[in-house]
Write an enzyme that holds these catalytic residues in place. Sequence first.
Site: not given
Ligand code: FAD
Length: 377
Positions: A121-122, A124, A156, A239
């Site tokens: 999945q691409g 993020s 992932s 998902e």
């Molecule tokens: C094990 C794992 C597997 C993953 N696999 C994939 C994958 O295969 N493909 C893919 O595309 N992505 C994948 N991801 C990414 C995942 O979807 C993102 O990490 C997640 O959506 C959070 O985005 P971020 O890490 O950029 O955090 P951010 O969006 O930067 O968030 C940082 C913090 O701010 C908080 N926050 C942000 N906006 C708000 C809001 N509006 N209200 C309240 N709080 C807020 C968040 O809750 C978090 O605590 C994976 C992540 C993990 C941990």
Amino acid sequence: MDLAYSAEEEEFRARLRVWLAAVLPTLPPRPDPLDWPARRAYDCGWQRRLHDAGYADVHWDASPTQRLIFLEETELAGAPYVGANFVGLLHAGPTIAAEGTAAQRDRWLPPVLRGDEVWCQGFSEPDAGSDLASLRTRAVRDGDEYVVSGQKIWTSHAEVADWCELLVRTDPAAPKHRGISWLAMPMDAPGVTVRPLRTLAGSTEFAEMFLDEVRIPVGNRVGDENDGWRVTMVTLSFERGTAFVGEVVACRRLLGELARTARENGTWDDPVLRRRLGRLSAEFQALWRLTQANVSEAQATGGVPGAGGSVFKLHYSHARQELYEAAATVLGPDALDLGHDWTLDRLSSLSYTIAAGTSQIQRNIVAERILGLPKGR
Ligand SMILES: Cc1cc2nc3c(=O)[nH]c(=O)nc-3n(C[C@H](O)[C@H](O)[C@H](O)COP(=O)(O)OP(=O)(O)OC[C@H]3O[C@@H](n4cnc5c(N)ncnc54)[C@H](O)[C@@H]3O)c2cc1C
């Protein structure tokens, strides 16, 4: 939903039990959990066995009760789960089944079901996680192809995938939710570079992905151009709504194992621990009922789960973390040993409140879409 199983469903269960009892002893030994190419081979081999026995499409086409019976029985028997093809089987595949054309379904679904092709999945990007619609990977149309450049992160299983469900910006001038398209990208296309990221458990299960003028046929777009946000919501509802359900059964089994270990090593004498395990048992029981409700609601409304998936995902991810924290109390210093069965899973449980949308985001969805509260700023 009628929670009693019909005679026909019980017959399905009995046949499955017999098949599992015959086939599981013939499986090769499980690979090293950190060796992803070996895990891909093992997981795809299992998928092929399911396919040949007529169980491959149980996650998509079976009735909700058959699906739940399948999950219960395979887990009780200790069978493998979807593993490296989590994306293909549990959310890219169902998205293509719901939103793809007949030709797209014919091209992409059978190889997933046969265990021949794996998806990642691409979605993020470094600056687009929770606020996914801010994604900036650009796709510029050039005849029958899109030319795609940008960067993805946390992809992932990218290292072992054949295809990627990729979100791109096809109209930079449109409001951010309206200029996105959903593409199927072959991972061996020129211009795709995958750089594995190492988790704290030492696993390279996800990666950074760099896209440099990657050419993707327009025919690989699922849904209309610039309508990709709607298709993304379908993917995310699979998902969050149904992809984790098999794990709930596994957690119920693990909780039983933990209680047995606690009795053996004396930690059971601690009333606080007993109360913790009792509460977890009730929590997983409730999650299983919620699963049944979500799966049957999805079936009744055309197959796509609703916002109830966010309630499930929110509670499940926290309950899973609590289970592993309780395990650390029961296991004591063994819980720090990376060679111990529980340790890698305990470390990976930390990611559950982030992956597939963080808990804060699930709470926002529950507040806005279920409780009808005003949107946050
Ligand atoms: C094990 C794992 C597997 C993953 N696999 C994939 C994958 O295969 N493909 C893919 O595309 N992505 C994948 N991801 C990414 C995942 O979807 C993102 O990490 C997640 O959506 C959070 O985005 P971020 O890490 O950029 O955090 P951010 O969006 O930067 O968030 C940082 C913090 O701010 C908080 N926050 C942000 N906006 C708000 C809001 N509006 N209200 C309240 N709080 C807020 C968040 O809750 C978090 O605590 C994976 C992540 C993990 C941990």
